[in-house]
Design a protein around this motif. Structure first.
Motif, mmCIF file in Angstrom:
data_model
loop_
_atom_site.group_PDB
_atom_site.id
_atom_site.type_symbol
_atom_site.label_atom_id
_atom_site.label_comp_id
_atom_site.label_asym_id
_atom_site.label_seq_id
_atom_site.Cartn_x
_atom_site.Cartn_y
_atom_site.Cartn_z
ATOM 1 N N ARG A 100 5.049 -109.690 38.965
ATOM 2 C CA ARG A 100 5.827 -109.643 37.558
ATOM 3 C C ARG A 100 7.369 -109.222 37.765
ATOM 4 N NH1 ARG A 100 1.246 -105.822 34.153
ATOM 5 N NH2 ARG A 100 -0.537 -107.358 34.408
ATOM 6 N N ALA A 101 7.444 -108.452 38.496
ATOM 7 C CA ALA A 101 8.984 -107.994 38.857
ATOM 8 C C ALA A 101 9.732 -109.127 39.394
ATOM 9 C CB ALA A 101 9.094 -106.813 39.989
ATOM 10 N N ALA A 102 9.199 -109.943 40.154
ATOM 11 C CA ALA A 102 9.840 -110.990 40.810
ATOM 12 C C ALA A 102 10.181 -112.129 39.822
ATOM 13 C CB ALA A 102 9.015 -111.578 42.202
ATOM 14 N N PHE A 103 9.389 -112.278 38.758
ATOM 15 C CA PHE A 103 9.350 -113.297 37.864
ATOM 16 C C PHE A 103 10.176 -112.919 36.733
ATOM 17 C CE2 PHE A 103 7.372 -115.903 34.114
ATOM 18 C CZ PHE A 103 7.833 -117.139 34.785
ATOM 19 N N MET A 104 10.371 -111.742 36.490
ATOM 20 C CA MET A 104 11.066 -111.291 35.323
ATOM 21 C C MET A 104 12.440 -111.886 35.139
ATOM 22 S SD MET A 104 11.237 -109.598 32.597
ATOM 23 C CE MET A 104 9.816 -108.907 32.540
ATOM 24 N N PRO A 105 13.545 -111.856 36.200
ATOM 25 C CA PRO A 105 14.691 -112.696 36.090
ATOM 26 C C PRO A 105 14.632 -114.097 35.667
ATOM 27 C CG PRO A 105 14.760 -111.371 38.276
ATOM 28 C CD PRO A 105 13.185 -111.358 37.508
ATOM 29 N N ILE A 106 13.714 -114.714 36.369
ATOM 30 C CA ILE A 106 13.392 -116.266 35.950
ATOM 31 C C ILE A 106 12.862 -116.207 34.350
ATOM 32 C CG2 ILE A 106 12.155 -118.084 36.389
ATOM 33 C CD1 ILE A 106 11.842 -117.230 39.245
ATOM 34 N N HIS A 107 11.964 -115.540 33.854
ATOM 35 C CA HIS A 107 11.263 -115.412 32.715
ATOM 36 C C HIS A 107 12.500 -115.380 31.725
ATOM 37 C CE1 HIS A 107 8.255 -115.267 29.543
ATOM 38 N NE2 HIS A 107 8.834 -113.939 28.878
ATOM 39 N N THR A 108 13.394 -114.295 31.971
ATOM 40 C CA THR A 108 14.470 -113.782 30.915
ATOM 41 C C THR A 108 15.530 -114.977 30.705
ATOM 42 O OG1 THR A 108 14.202 -111.489 31.575
ATOM 43 C CG2 THR A 108 16.147 -111.978 30.382
ATOM 44 N N TYR A 109 15.830 -115.326 32.052
ATOM 45 C CA TYR A 109 17.023 -116.480 31.999
ATOM 46 C C TYR A 109 16.439 -117.714 31.395
ATOM 47 C CZ TYR A 109 19.982 -120.182 33.624
ATOM 48 O OH TYR A 109 20.821 -121.310 33.806
ATOM 49 N N GLY A 110 14.808 -118.174 31.757
ATOM 50 C CA GLY A 110 14.630 -119.303 30.945
ATOM 51 C C GLY A 110 14.444 -119.078 29.513
ATOM 52 N N GLY A 111 14.124 -117.950 29.148
ATOM 53 C CA GLY A 111 14.055 -117.741 27.652
ATOM 54 C C GLY A 111 15.217 -117.970 26.984
ATOM 55 N N LEU A 112 16.338 -117.306 27.456
ATOM 56 C CA LEU A 112 17.654 -117.495 26.867
ATOM 57 C C LEU A 112 18.128 -119.096 27.011
ATOM 58 C CD1 LEU A 112 19.362 -114.310 28.156
ATOM 59 C CD2 LEU A 112 18.647 -114.914 25.692
ATOM 60 N N LEU A 113 17.964 -119.642 28.257
ATOM 61 C CA LEU A 113 18.204 -120.991 28.442
ATOM 62 C C LEU A 113 17.555 -122.154 27.362
ATOM 63 C CD1 LEU A 113 19.780 -123.255 29.963
ATOM 64 C CD2 LEU A 113 17.855 -123.209 31.419
ATOM 65 N N LEU A 114 16.251 -121.879 27.202
ATOM 66 C CA LEU A 114 15.641 -122.525 26.285
ATOM 67 C C LEU A 114 16.074 -122.287 24.696
ATOM 68 C CD1 LEU A 114 11.971 -122.458 27.450
ATOM 69 C CD2 LEU A 114 13.292 -124.329 27.261
ATOM 70 N N PHE A 115 16.193 -121.094 24.347
ATOM 71 C CA PHE A 115 16.697 -120.704 23.112
ATOM 72 C C PHE A 115 18.280 -121.561 22.755
ATOM 73 C CE2 PHE A 115 19.131 -118.060 19.996
ATOM 74 C CZ PHE A 115 18.430 -118.382 18.941
ATOM 75 N N GLY A 116 19.198 -121.462 24.010
ATOM 76 C CA GLY A 116 20.175 -122.235 23.899
ATOM 77 C C GLY A 116 20.211 -123.727 23.699
ATOM 78 N N SER A 117 19.376 -124.205 24.384
ATOM 79 C CA SER A 117 18.744 -125.699 24.365
ATOM 80 C C SER A 117 18.623 -126.111 23.260
ATOM 81 C CB SER A 117 18.067 -126.061 25.567
ATOM 82 O OG SER A 117 18.300 -125.813 26.768
ATOM 83 N N VAL A 118 17.581 -125.498 22.504
ATOM 84 C CA VAL A 118 17.034 -125.844 21.414
ATOM 85 C C VAL A 118 18.008 -125.833 20.231
ATOM 86 C CG1 VAL A 118 15.480 -124.976 19.427
ATOM 87 C CG2 VAL A 118 14.418 -124.922 21.759
ATOM 88 N N LEU A 119 18.969 -124.643 20.241
ATOM 89 C CA LEU A 119 19.938 -124.613 19.270
ATOM 90 C C LEU A 119 20.904 -126.032 19.500
ATOM 91 C CD1 LEU A 119 20.966 -121.022 19.216
ATOM 92 C CD2 LEU A 119 20.404 -122.169 17.452
ATOM 93 N N ALA A 120 21.105 -126.078 20.634
ATOM 94 C CA ALA A 120 22.050 -127.568 21.045
ATOM 95 C C ALA A 120 21.345 -128.666 20.439
ATOM 96 C CB ALA A 120 22.291 -127.470 22.285
ATOM 97 N N THR A 121 19.948 -128.784 20.648
ATOM 98 C CA THR A 121 19.324 -130.048 20.405
ATOM 99 C C THR A 121 19.172 -130.080 18.858
ATOM 100 O OG1 THR A 121 17.801 -129.728 22.181
ATOM 101 C CG2 THR A 121 17.144 -131.187 20.443
ATOM 102 N N ALA A 122 19.117 -129.027 18.026
ATOM 103 C CA ALA A 122 18.997 -128.972 16.590
ATOM 104 C C ALA A 122 20.419 -129.382 15.896
ATOM 105 C CB ALA A 122 18.551 -127.531 15.994
ATOM 106 N N LEU A 123 21.493 -129.085 16.543
ATOM 107 C CA LEU A 123 22.516 -129.422 16.010
ATOM 108 C C LEU A 123 22.833 -130.983 16.370
ATOM 109 C CD1 LEU A 123 25.069 -126.660 17.380
ATOM 110 C CD2 LEU A 123 24.047 -126.947 15.164
ATOM 111 N N MET A 124 22.382 -131.514 17.426
ATOM 112 C CA MET A 124 22.633 -133.050 17.681
ATOM 113 C C MET A 124 21.536 -133.580 16.564
ATOM 114 S SD MET A 124 21.905 -133.379 21.678
ATOM 115 C CE MET A 124 22.787 -132.327 22.787
#
Length: 278
Positions: free
Chosen positions: A150-174
């Motif tokens: 859980r500790a090892a995966f947390m940075p990946i999970h956090t970064y992945g969540g923010l990256l996906l959120f930003g990607s969804v926003l960009a895709t919606a604008l497109m």
């Protein structure tokens, strides 16, 4: 919580902007695009922007910041994990239904699928979101998952969540831009900036502002939920040192402003101890 008034201002602004964006997309599909239905026609396509903005963007934004809400800190971390997972699941379901709607509309109208950058990034975001959801549940809600994983995966999970959120926003604008180009291909044309173009462009600006506010809340370390496990580890490993420095502040915790101030003092003292040890 440090800077509590600033947090309330940013959180309130995000809620207001997100709500206005939802009103805008409802107005767009009902007034400008002919309403909603599930018949393979344009009205079925309209579920695509509606569900993606209300669910995939707004609910995902709430899921990202749910741990930051100070009045939720009185609930257990497990309870908040289930709430976080539920919001993400609802966002994912919205995205899946929205994707089915656009494929169904394209197939019925004889329009090719998956030819635009918007469609490439959109489907990729949905698939990666599913992977993020499955891994999140497997790692953080399954009791047999080792703590070290859980500790090892947390940075990946956090970064992945923010990256996906930003990607969804960009895709919606497109997507909304692409939709405007197709919808306003004759008189009035998109380049002439008719009322619908102004209205939907404003919707895009609202989405950018909402995303920026969510990112700001999610990346402030001083607004992070105190970790019960971290506090417990500090007490067990550092013993009397932590007890003497953190204990007085812990004893002051209560509901209201005094509790929030004491909690902020706990955080500052823990960080100071951690810096000294490391």
């Amino acid at each position: 919580m440090d800077n509590y008034k600033e947090f309330l201002l940013i959180l309130s602004s995000a809620g207001i902007v997100g709500f206005i964006a939802i009103v805008f997309v409802i107005r767009w599909v009902l007034y400008y695009q002919g309403g909603l239905a599930w018949d393979g026609k344009l009205a079925e396509f309209n579920w695509h922007p509606l569900l993606n903005i209300c669910g995939f963007i707004f609910l995902q934004g709430l899921a990202i910041i749910v741990y930051r809400l100070p009045w939720s800190w009185k609930y257990s971390k497990l309870t908040m994990k289930f709430l976080h997972a539920t919001l993400n699941l609802l966002a994912f379901i919205s995205a899946v239904v929205a994707t089915v709607a656009v494929f169904d509309f394209h197939n019925d109208a004889g329009i090719p699928n998956m030819y635009s950058l918007h469609s490439w990034l959109g489907l990729t975001a949905v698939l990666l979101y599913a992977l993020q959801l499955v891994l999140g549940v497997g790692v953080y809600l399954m009791p047999f998952t080792p703590v070290s994983w859980r500790a090892a995966f947390m940075p990946i999970h956090t970064y992945g969540g923010l990256l996906l959120f930003g990607s969804v926003l960009a895709t919606a604008l497109m997507g909304i831009t692409e939709k405007l180009i197709f919808s306003l291909s004759t008189d009035p044309k998109y380049k002439d900036l008719p009322p619908q173009a102004i209205f939907v462009n404003t919707l895009g600006v609202l989405l950018v502002i909402f995303g920026a506010l969510i990112f700001w809340i999610a990346t402030r370390q001083s607004w992070k939920r105190p970790t019960e496990q971290f506090l417990h580890t500090l007490h067990s490993e550092r013993g009397s040192e932590v007890e003497s420095k953190v204990g007085p502040a812990l004893s002051q915790l209560s509901d209201g402003a005094e509790g929030e101030e004491a909690l902020g003092e706990v955080r500052r003292r823990i960080n100071k101890i951690d810096d000294q040890v490391n």
